[in-house]
Design an enzyme around this catalytic site. Structure first.
Site, PDB file in Angstrom:
ATOM      1  N   GLY A  70     -24.006  11.234 -37.431  1.00 12.97           N
ATOM      2  CA  GLY A  70     -23.820  12.509 -38.107  1.00 12.97           C
ATOM      3  C   GLY A  70     -25.106  13.046 -38.701  1.00 12.97           C
ATOM      4  N   THR A  71     -25.930  12.171 -39.229  1.00 12.11           N
ATOM      5  CA  THR A  71     -27.179  12.622 -39.857  1.00 12.11           C
ATOM      6  C   THR A  71     -28.064  13.320 -38.829  1.00 12.11           C
ATOM      7  OG1 THR A  71     -27.072  10.803 -41.436  1.00 12.11           O
ATOM      8  CG2 THR A  71     -29.225  11.849 -41.136  1.00 12.11           C
ATOM      9  N   ASN A 150     -16.862  14.399 -48.165  1.00 12.24           N
ATOM     10  CA  ASN A 150     -16.834  12.940 -48.154  1.00 12.24           C
ATOM     11  C   ASN A 150     -16.438  12.341 -49.498  1.00 12.24           C
ATOM     12  OD1 ASN A 150     -19.498  14.291 -48.263  1.00 12.24           O
ATOM     13  ND2 ASN A 150     -20.199  12.327 -49.056  1.00 12.24           N
ATOM     14  N   GLN A 178     -16.378  13.945 -41.696  1.00  8.82           N
ATOM     15  CA  GLN A 178     -15.260  13.336 -42.423  1.00  8.82           C
ATOM     16  C   GLN A 178     -13.903  13.836 -41.929  1.00  8.82           C
ATOM     17  OE1 GLN A 178     -15.123  10.826 -44.464  1.00  8.82           O
ATOM     18  NE2 GLN A 178     -17.316  10.555 -44.812  1.00  8.82           N
ATOM     19  N   SER A 198     -19.355  11.920 -36.137  1.00  9.91           N
ATOM     20  CA  SER A 198     -19.914  10.569 -36.213  1.00  9.91           C
ATOM     21  C   SER A 198     -18.826   9.567 -35.845  1.00  9.91           C
ATOM     22  CB  SER A 198     -20.423  10.314 -37.630  1.00  9.91           C
ATOM     23  OG  SER A 198     -20.860   8.981 -37.755  1.00  9.91           O
ATOM     24  N   HIS A 200     -18.602   6.184 -36.473  1.00 13.18           N
ATOM     25  CA  HIS A 200     -18.208   5.050 -37.333  1.00 13.18           C
ATOM     26  C   HIS A 200     -17.210   5.429 -38.419  1.00 13.18           C
ATOM     27  CE1 HIS A 200     -20.724   5.589 -41.090  1.00 13.18           C
ATOM     28  NE2 HIS A 200     -21.395   6.386 -40.290  1.00 13.18           N
ATOM     29  N   THR A 236     -33.131   7.071 -23.894  1.00  9.88           N
ATOM     30  CA  THR A 236     -32.096   6.445 -23.061  1.00  9.88           C
ATOM     31  C   THR A 236     -30.757   6.487 -23.790  1.00  9.88           C
ATOM     32  OG1 THR A 236     -33.734   5.032 -22.022  1.00  9.88           O
ATOM     33  CG2 THR A 236     -31.434   4.303 -21.879  1.00  9.88           C
ATOM     34  N   CYS A 323     -24.877   6.713 -53.460  1.00 10.36           N
ATOM     35  CA  CYS A 323     -25.696   5.532 -53.688  1.00 10.36           C
ATOM     36  C   CYS A 323     -26.604   5.341 -52.484  1.00 10.36           C
ATOM     37  CB  CYS A 323     -24.778   4.331 -53.832  1.00 10.36           C
ATOM     38  SG  CYS A 323     -25.627   2.847 -54.305  1.00 10.36           S
TER      39      CYS A 323
HETATM   40  N1  PLP Z   1     -21.882  14.124 -43.013  1.00 15.05           N
HETATM   41  C1  PLP Z   1     -20.897  13.646 -43.790  1.00 15.05           C
HETATM   42  C2  PLP Z   1     -19.907  14.587 -44.396  1.00 15.05           C
HETATM   43  C3  PLP Z   1     -20.799  12.273 -44.040  1.00 15.05           C
HETATM   44  O1  PLP Z   1     -19.837  11.799 -44.826  1.00 15.05           O
HETATM   45  C4  PLP Z   1     -21.754  11.410 -43.437  1.00 15.05           C
HETATM   46  C5  PLP Z   1     -21.723   9.961 -43.696  1.00 15.05           C
HETATM   47  O2  PLP Z   1     -21.580   9.516 -44.824  1.00 15.05           O
HETATM   48  C6  PLP Z   1     -22.752  11.961 -42.618  1.00 15.05           C
HETATM   49  C7  PLP Z   1     -22.779  13.330 -42.430  1.00 15.05           C
HETATM   50  C8  PLP Z   1     -23.773  11.112 -41.950  1.00 15.05           C
HETATM   51  O3  PLP Z   1     -23.225  10.484 -40.814  1.00 15.05           O
HETATM   52  P1  PLP Z   1     -23.887   9.169 -40.208  1.00 15.05           P
HETATM   53  O4  PLP Z   1     -23.565   8.053 -41.149  1.00 15.05           O
HETATM   54  O5  PLP Z   1     -23.231   8.998 -38.878  1.00 15.05           O
HETATM   55  O6  PLP Z   1     -25.348   9.418 -40.079  1.00 15.05           O
END
Ligand code: PLP
Length: 382
Positions: A70-71, A150, A178, A198, A200, A236, A323
């Site tokens: 997600g980041t 989140n 989320q 994302s 995970h 890759t 955190c």
């Molecule tokens: N965006 C939101 C709303 C999230 O809750 C998170 C993860 O905590 C992220 C982005 C980041 O995702 P990732 O952990 O896959 O980099």
């Protein structure tokens, strides 16, 4: 006694379907860019995952760019609008995840925050008024609003926001990290130009995600090399990760009603805590929330004390403060909702998920009430 995991919004345990898909892809091996039969099989696995992720969010498969999570997806969208010259001023909801906030601040563009009300919902009137006096010199208005928060689980009125941005030819990033797998996510109905996901968070593997990029929305690659992902993201491909992501997405999307049913467990927990402590504050309570999330505070029962005592009692929960690298910072989400520092310092988040047992939140409530009673008794004798 087995531990009770109540931190699904941080990450969810991996689903059996995802583990099996990852094992199959890893056993098959191959580089998806190789032209031989093993490479072609890896390519087929990757493209199958792309189609399934696209279907899960009602988007064309060509719009899916796999990322490391997600980041990276959030960063790719933000940097694309700035690097392409499309936007010089970014309107970012005050409660966005750091992946959007920090990317916007690092992008070199001007950043303005879209205010939220006390429940954490974006102020649509503010947005409407801001776009009606948009300066063309700032390019196209870029708006970033997450679908679900989140920390609080608060769900934003994205289709309304898209309607406002359409009147000003804007671009909209919806961080659905989320929300995905917890509520229905329909990219076309939401009106998003970019949507981040994302794996995970939904029971897939860590380190894989996707940015859905609507055709015509600016996309400027940040990683350069072998021109994978049609030149949009070199490197890759993580074929096994994508296969695990797609398997988790299928499983999560097939069980949305079971996820929705978690609200009964969550609501009963909040009611139980409040019956003993009428001064309990539940953040975002007045808004539509994800079924699994509860962020609350009891004045005087500090977040870190709750985390520690509940941890010892066998419960994994999270503090309302973000955190990172061992440092606890005050929550910008709660601050944007007008929560004062003293109350924010008492906030914790409980988040349920796909493998929660029916009595997990109830067991947590009893343990929490014991600890809260101890704190109250200590204060009374002090
Ligand atoms: N965006 C939101 C709303 C999230 O809750 C998170 C993860 O905590 C992220 C982005 C980041 O995702 P990732 O952990 O896959 O980099």
């Amino acid at each position: 006694m087995a531990r009770v995991y109540l931190d699904y919004n941080a990450t969810a345990p991996m689903r059996a379907e995802a583990k099996a898909a990852i094992a199959r892809a890893q056993d098959a091996g191959g580089n998806a860019s190789s032209v031989h039969a093993t490479g072609r099989a890896a390519r087929a696995t990757l493209e199958d995952a792309r189609v399934r992720i696209a279907r899960a969010v009602n988007a064309p498969a060509d719009d899916v760019v796999f990322t490391s999570g997600g980041t990276e997806a959030d960063n790719l969208a933000v940097f694309s609008v700035v690097a392409s010259g499309a936007a010089k001023r970014l309107l970012i909801a005050a409660t966005e995840h750091d992946a959007v906030l920090a990317a916007a601040q690092a992008s070199g563009a001007a950043v303005e925050f879209i205010p939220v009300n006390a429940s954490g919902v974006v102020d649509l009137a503010w947005l409407d008024a801001r776009l009606s006096r948009w300066d063309a010199e700032d390019g196209r208005p870029f708006i970033a609003v997450m679908l679900a928060n989140n920390e609080t689980g608060v769900i934003q009125p994205i289709a309304d926001i898209a309607g406002i941005k359409n009147t000003a030819d804007g671009l909209l990033l919806v961080d659905a990290v989320q929300a995905f797998g917890k509520i229905a996510v329909d990219c076309a109905a939401l009106g998003a130009d970019y949507l981040s996901l994302s794996a995970h968070k939904i029971g897939g593997p860590g380190g894989v995600g996707a940015l859905i990029v609507k055709e015509g929305a600016p996309l400027v690659a940040r990683q350069h090399g072998g021109r994978q992902e049609r030149g949009r993201r070199s490197g890759t491909e993580n074929v096994a990760g994508a296969a695990g992501f797609a398997a988790a997405a299928d499983a999560a999307c097939a069980s949305l009603s079971a996820f929705h049913a978690l609200a009964a467990q969550r609501d009963a927990m909040e009611a139980r805590l409040r019956s003993a402590h009428p001064d309990l504050v539940v953040f975002g309570e007045g808004a539509e929330r994800l079924a699994n999330t509860s962020a609350f505070a009891l004045p005087g029962f500090a977040s870190d004390a709750q985390l520690m005592t509940l941890d010892l009692a066998g419960f994994d929960i999270s503090s309302g403060a973000a955190c990172s690298s061992g440092k606890v910072r005050a929550s910008h989400v709660l601050a944007a909702m007008g929560v004062d520092d003293a109350l924010a310092g008492c906030a914790v988040r409980v988040s349920l998920g796909w493998s929660s047992a029916p009595d997990d939140a109830g067991r947590f409530a009893e343990a929490w009430l014991n600890e809260a009673a101890r704190i109250v008794a200590r204060k009374e004798t002090a």
